[in-house]
Design an enzyme around this catalytic site. Structure first.
Site, PDB file in Angstrom:
ATOM      1  N   SER A 126      11.850   3.528  -9.892  1.00 41.29           N
ATOM      2  CA  SER A 126      10.871   4.051  -8.947  1.00 41.29           C
ATOM      3  C   SER A 126      11.527   4.624  -7.703  1.00 41.29           C
ATOM      4  O   SER A 126      12.563   4.121  -7.241  1.00 41.29           O
ATOM      5  CB  SER A 126       9.947   2.901  -8.553  1.00 41.29           C
ATOM      6  OG  SER A 126       9.184   3.243  -7.439  1.00 41.29           O
ATOM      7  N   TYR A 151       7.877  -6.383  -5.476  1.00 37.61           N
ATOM      8  CA  TYR A 151       7.846  -5.435  -6.596  1.00 37.61           C
ATOM      9  C   TYR A 151       8.992  -4.430  -6.477  1.00 37.61           C
ATOM     10  O   TYR A 151       9.762  -4.231  -7.417  1.00 37.61           O
ATOM     11  CB  TYR A 151       6.494  -4.683  -6.641  1.00 37.61           C
ATOM     12  CG  TYR A 151       6.600  -3.424  -7.457  1.00 37.61           C
ATOM     13  CD1 TYR A 151       6.639  -3.481  -8.838  1.00 37.61           C
ATOM     14  CD2 TYR A 151       6.747  -2.175  -6.836  1.00 37.61           C
ATOM     15  CE1 TYR A 151       6.797  -2.336  -9.591  1.00 37.61           C
ATOM     16  CE2 TYR A 151       6.908  -1.022  -7.579  1.00 37.61           C
ATOM     17  CZ  TYR A 151       6.935  -1.110  -8.956  1.00 37.61           C
ATOM     18  OH  TYR A 151       7.119   0.021  -9.691  1.00 37.61           O
ATOM     19  N   LYS A 155      12.663  -3.599  -8.855  1.00 42.00           N
ATOM     20  CA  LYS A 155      13.183  -2.335  -9.406  1.00 42.00           C
ATOM     21  C   LYS A 155      14.643  -2.146  -8.975  1.00 42.00           C
ATOM     22  O   LYS A 155      15.488  -1.738  -9.770  1.00 42.00           O
ATOM     23  CB  LYS A 155      12.329  -1.145  -8.944  1.00 42.00           C
ATOM     24  CG  LYS A 155      10.963  -1.109  -9.568  1.00 42.00           C
ATOM     25  CD  LYS A 155      11.039  -0.863 -11.093  1.00 42.00           C
ATOM     26  CE  LYS A 155       9.723  -1.048 -11.791  1.00 42.00           C
ATOM     27  NZ  LYS A 155       9.801  -1.060 -13.252  1.00 42.00           N
TER      28      LYS A 155
END
Ligand code: WQD
Length: 342
Positions: A126, A151, A155
């Protein structure tokens, strides 16, 4: 043709990627725990492609189940790993859930790949790893910033785990694809995004407001340092994004990578503000949206869009759909889905 394991293949980006893989002649096996998706997505994939992909309900955090799965599927040549939890707000509330779901699953997968000598991995990453970049458009060599949420951190850590594994295992090759903001749906409106509950993301909130499911869209801030004061993002059509995964898989299978670990930005290269998104949605779908301006959303970055030179040059890929047709596809999907629920 080679068989590809797609983890999270019934999810939003996963399902569109499965369609593109099948269209290119690949065989697909999906492993998904259906925690944030619906088994009915397989019907949509089959209706579009004429092929029903293999499917097994599996939680990748369950190492034993994954081992049994991989023993049953010795035909797998490469993996595209989408399966992960992705709600930023929820990750702040339940960090351990996110670290466990997103990292334990990846570690189990990498271990299993090593055991079975599967050496090709495309990873779903991302633009969140860049935070608010110092320079725009942002290139892959921009520094990775401290993550804004658990979150986002999963990544960043996932990319590190993969690159460390590659350093220690010369047969493993991987491509991390850093998505900007995926939006829209397959033009057939047979698959699309299925947010559970109140959507966090802009476009599902827009389409749900247009369909009457939400009373009003709130624009989070118009006092940013941008031309119209609202935040700017790089909104990428989900089918364009899906096509990039097929290109990445081919690059790995054909041994065309320049290095064993590569990273590519996937965006359009164009920044669009929230207010422009609303105006464009209204125009192309001939409707009016009920919206108002409210205060900034905590954790939002002001503006980000991609430098896509590397993906254009190395993958020979570029985003082809324009914003207008993508926002038409989003609205068509929303209407189709709501009609089916009636
Ligand atoms: C876009 C813009 C909001 C909702 C997403 C993912 C994140 C990461 C990066 C994957 C922002 C504004 C939104 C609303 C609004 N992706 N907005 N009203 O914040 O860029 O993050 O992409 O890893 O996980 O969530 O996307 O769609 O939430 O917001 O005004 O009701 O729309 O402030 O400027 P974001 P988003």
């Amino acid at each position: 043709m080679d068989t590809i394991l797609v983890t999270g293949g019934t999810g939003y980006i996963g399902s569109h990627t499965v369609v593109e893989l099948i269209n290119e002649g690949y065989r697909v096996v999906i492993a998904d725990n259906l925690s944030n998706s619906d088994i009915g997505v397989l019907d949509g994939i089959e209706a579009i492609t004429g092929v029903r992909p293999g499917f097994e309900k599996i939680d990748l955090c369950d190492g034993t189940a994954l081992r049994e799965f991989s023993l049953r599927h010795s035909e797998i040549k490469a993996v595209i790993h989408f399966a992960a939890s992705k709600a930023v707000g929820e990750s702040v509330e339940e960090p351990l859930l996110y670290y466990r779901n997103n990292l334990v699953s990846l570690m189990n997968l990498l271990e299993e790949m090593q055991q079975r000598s599967v050496s090709n991995l495309v990873f779903s990453s991302s633009c969140t790893v860049y935070g608010q970049p110092d320079k725009l458009p942002v290139t892959e060599s921009a520094p990775v910033k401290k993550a804004e949420s658990p979150y986002g951190n999963t990544k960043k850590i996932s990319e590190d785990i993969i690159s460390d594994c590659i350093k220690s295992n010369s047969s493993l090759k991987s491509i991390s694809l850093r998505y900007f903001n995926p939006i829209g749906a397959h033009p057939s409106a047979l698959i699309g995004e299925l947010p559970r509950g109140v959507p966090d993301n802009l476009v599902p909130f827009i389409t749900q407001t247009a369909s009457g499911l939400r009373k009003e869209l709130k624009v989070f801030g118009n006092d940013y340092n941008t031309p119209d004061g609202s935040c700017i993002r790089d909104y990428i059509n989900v089918t364009d994004l899906a096509r990039a995964h097929v290109v990445a898989i081919k690059r790995l299978l054909e041994n065309k990578s320049r290095e064993n670990y590569e990273v590519f930005n996937l965006g359009t290269g164009r920044g669009v503000s929230v207010l422009e998104m609303i105006r464009t949605f209204e125009k192309v779908n001939s409707l009016k949206l009920n919206y108002s301006i409210t205060s900034r959303r905590p954790g939002d970055i002001e503006q980000v869009w991609a430098d896509t030179t590397l993906a254009n040059r190395e993958l020979g890929w570029k985003a082809e759909s324009n914003l207008e047709e993508t926002l038409v596809s989003a609205w068509k999907w929303e209407q189709n889905y709501r009609n089916k629920q009636k």
